[in-house]
Design an enzyme around this catalytic site. Structure first.
Site, PDB file in Angstrom:
ATOM      1  CB  SER A 135      -0.887  -0.041   1.258  1.00 48.08           C
ATOM      2  OG  SER A 135      -1.720   1.084   1.323  1.00 48.08           O
ATOM      3  CE  LYS A 161      -4.712  -0.233   0.019  1.00 51.98           C
ATOM      4  NZ  LYS A 161      -5.462  -1.090   0.964  1.00 51.98           N
ATOM      5  CG  LEU A 162      -1.060   3.942  -6.840  1.00 45.68           C
ATOM      6  CD1 LEU A 162      -1.184   4.823  -8.088  1.00 45.68           C
ATOM      7  CD2 LEU A 162       0.347   4.000  -6.267  1.00 45.68           C
ATOM      8  CE  LYS A 163      -4.150   3.333   2.093  1.00 42.26           C
ATOM      9  NZ  LYS A 163      -5.432   2.850   2.656  1.00 42.26           N
ATOM     10  CG  ASP A 188      -7.871   1.928   0.253  1.00 42.11           C
ATOM     11  OD1 ASP A 188      -9.042   2.362   0.290  1.00 42.11           O
ATOM     12  OD2 ASP A 188      -7.306   1.389   1.227  1.00 42.11           O
ATOM     13  CG  ASN A 190      -8.420   4.586   3.407  1.00 38.62           C
ATOM     14  OD1 ASN A 190      -7.310   4.676   2.894  1.00 38.62           O
ATOM     15  ND2 ASN A 190      -8.767   3.550   4.143  1.00 38.62           N
ATOM     16  CD  GLU A 213      -8.900  -1.195  -0.008  1.00 36.77           C
ATOM     17  OE1 GLU A 213      -7.916  -1.437  -0.753  1.00 36.77           O
ATOM     18  OE2 GLU A 213      -8.851  -1.304   1.228  1.00 36.77           O
ATOM     19  CG  ASP A 238     -10.818  -1.494   4.306  1.00 38.16           C
ATOM     20  OD1 ASP A 238     -11.244  -1.924   5.388  1.00 38.16           O
ATOM     21  OD2 ASP A 238      -9.686  -0.966   4.217  1.00 38.16           O
ATOM     22  CE  LYS A 262      -7.629  -2.706   6.252  1.00 36.17           C
ATOM     23  NZ  LYS A 262      -8.018  -1.282   6.285  1.00 36.17           N
ATOM     24  N   GLY A 290      -4.436  -4.656   5.738  1.00 36.97           N
ATOM     25  CA  GLY A 290      -3.445  -4.454   6.786  1.00 36.97           C
ATOM     26  C   GLY A 290      -3.727  -3.198   7.578  1.00 36.97           C
TER      27      GLY A 290
HETATM   28  C1  NPQ Z   1      -6.546   0.395   4.356  1.00 41.26           C
HETATM   29  N1  NPQ Z   1      -4.297  -0.004   5.410  1.00 41.26           N
HETATM   30  O1  NPQ Z   1      -6.480  -0.537   3.577  1.00 41.26           O
HETATM   31  C2  NPQ Z   1      -5.565   0.611   5.515  1.00 41.26           C
HETATM   32  C3  NPQ Z   1      -5.606   1.991   5.927  1.00 41.26           C
HETATM   33  C4  NPQ Z   1      -4.810   2.478   7.060  1.00 41.26           C
HETATM   34  C5  NPQ Z   1      -2.147  -0.798   4.678  1.00 41.26           C
HETATM   35  O2  NPQ Z   1      -3.470   0.657   3.436  1.00 41.26           O
HETATM   36  C6  NPQ Z   1      -2.512   3.693  11.308  1.00 41.26           C
HETATM   37  C7  NPQ Z   1      -3.137   2.484  11.535  1.00 41.26           C
HETATM   38  C8  NPQ Z   1      -2.620   4.298  10.098  1.00 41.26           C
HETATM   39  C9  NPQ Z   1      -3.879   1.873  10.548  1.00 41.26           C
HETATM   40  C10 NPQ Z   1      -3.441   4.262   7.854  1.00 41.26           C
HETATM   41  C11 NPQ Z   1      -3.367   0.017   4.443  1.00 41.26           C
HETATM   42  C12 NPQ Z   1      -3.346   3.684   9.091  1.00 41.26           C
HETATM   43  C13 NPQ Z   1      -3.986   2.473   9.311  1.00 41.26           C
HETATM   44  C14 NPQ Z   1      -4.157   3.658   6.869  1.00 41.26           C
HETATM   45  C15 NPQ Z   1      -4.721   1.873   8.280  1.00 41.26           C
HETATM   46  O3  NPQ Z   1      -7.475   1.148   4.234  1.00 41.26           O
HETATM   47 MG    MG Z   2      -8.577   0.158   2.706  1.00 43.08          MG
END
Ligand code: NPQ
Ligand code: MG
Length: 368
Positions: A135, A161-163, A188, A190, A213, A238, A262, A290
């Site tokens: 990620s 995976k690009l945020k 992703d 969020n 995502e 997610d 998750k 994750g």
């Molecule tokens: C997701 N995880 O898929 C999350 C988002 C995420 C690996 O992209 C602190 C603790 C900061 C948990 C930032 C990945 C975080 C966190 C992003 C989870 O959406």
């Molecule tokens: Mg996510």
């Protein structure tokens, strides 16, 4: 199994680089490890919560509080506890899934350790290594993003995976696709977009993404179904998927064609297993998400990701993606894969010296 008690270990660990998402920037991983003790057996679980309630409503100090005040003491009502008894014992307490998952995992680890069974075996794993993706946080500029992606591809990650967020979406995705060609690429958001952004999100279809995502808010399953009818790329959920029931609803509504599992978000590995089974029965691929886990949480995620329905690379990255020094033996990428732990339970435990170095508080909650 008769529990003597559970220790709440509050840790703070620097991340190798700040991780930026639509909801904020994380430079330190601050969370809880739980240590369940039953006679000469102990088990470990890691909480998915972080310092502030930005991913969900849970956060580290709140999780410690609800665990110490309500969740752990409730277990004293159960004379003989095993992993399957934890969720029923906690079911009167609403929400708090990240906290509940950490407690269930610590007891699951102790339970399986006492039986000599690896978590992968208990869950039904069929692989001894899992394919890994990474990620990639939002960068300050497109050249910096390209450098980040180049480094991860050189490490061997099998998908990127690009945020994304409003203002950081089509152009960075275009740049990565143009520069790196036919890699497995996904995004992703969020939950950072609204229904009024649907026309804009359709532009992502120019880039052959494996999935998009969680573009919309967690409680907007109908909006995701509306977007899904117009977007060619599959939608993956997610934040919306808090339980097997929510997954069943999302699939029936056509809100997603892929699910990010998750364990923390759904209250533990046993509910995660149920979501895996439900998705498999519907032909819906799943992959393991994750929460910036240390080796303790990562070990259990890798075991889960070895189940047959996990057909896409997950966010089960190597320890070095997040930490200069992990709490356990580091998870190291080999040809884009991580090895599934083979020892009893989660198969790892934190190194005592490393743990002491990152511990900011400990609280022992006795149960007898
Ligand atoms: C997701 N995880 O898929 C999350 C988002 C995420 C690996 O992209 C602190 C603790 C900061 C948990 C930032 C990945 C975080 C966190 C992003 C989870 O959406
Ligand atoms: Mg996510």
């Amino acid at each position: 199994m008769k529990l003597d008690g559970v220790e709440i270990v509050h840790i703070r660990m620097p991340l190798v680089g700040a991780f930026r998402t639509s909801f904020g920037t994380e430079a330190v991983r601050e969370t809880l490890l739980l240590r369940a003790v039953a006679g000469d057996v102990e088990g470990w679980g890691e909480c998915g919560a972080s310092e502030s309630p930005l991913y969900s409503g849970e956060y580290t100090h709140g999780a410690a509080e609800v665990l110490a005040r309500h969740l752990i003491p409730a277990l004293s009502a159960v004379p003989e506890i095993d992993a399957h008894g934890v969720a029923p014992a906690l079911s009167a307490f609403k929400e708090n899934r990240l906290a509940k998952a950490a407690l269930e995992t610590a007891i699951l680890d102790a339970d399986l350790t006492s039986r000599g069974a690896p978590l992968s075996y208990a869950l039904g794993a069929v692989r001894d290594r899992v394919a890994c993706g990474v990620s990639v946080g939002i960068a300050d500029s497109i050249p910096e993003l390209l450098d980040d992606v180049e480094g991860y591809l050189a490490d061997g990650y099998l998908r990127i995976k690009l945020k994304i967020e409003p203002g950081w979406d089509v152009e960075p995705v275009r740049a990565v696709r143009e520069r790196f060609g036919d890699i497995m690429l996904q995004v992703d958001a969020n939950a950072s977009y609204e229904r009024s952004d649907i026309d804009h999100l359709l532009a992502l279809d120019d880039f052959g993404l494996s999935l998009v995502e969680q573009p919309l808010p967690a409680d907007d399953l109908l909006g995701h179904a509306m977007l899904a009818r117009r977007l060619s790329a599959p939608i993956c959920l997610d934040e919306s998927i808090l339980s097997a029931r929510a997954a069943a609803t999302a699939i029936e509504l056509g809100a997603c064609r892929i699910v990010n599992i998750k364990p923390g978000r759904v209250g533990g590995y046993l509910e995660a297993r149920r979501i895996h089974d439900l998705c498999a029965a519907h032909g819906v691929p799943v992959w393991c998400g994750g929460m910036l886990e240390t080796g303790v949480g990562r070990a259990a995620n890798v075991a889960l990701a070895a189940l047959p329905g996990f057909t896409m690379p997950g966010d089960t990255s190597a320890s070095a993606r997040y930490f200069a020094e992990d709490l356990t033996e580091p998870f190291v990428l080999d040809d884009g894969h991580l090895a599934v732990p083979t020892g009893p339970g989660i198969g790892v435990a934190p190194d005592p010296d490393r743990l002491a170095a990152v511990t900011v508080a400990r609280q022992w909650i006795p149960l007898r």
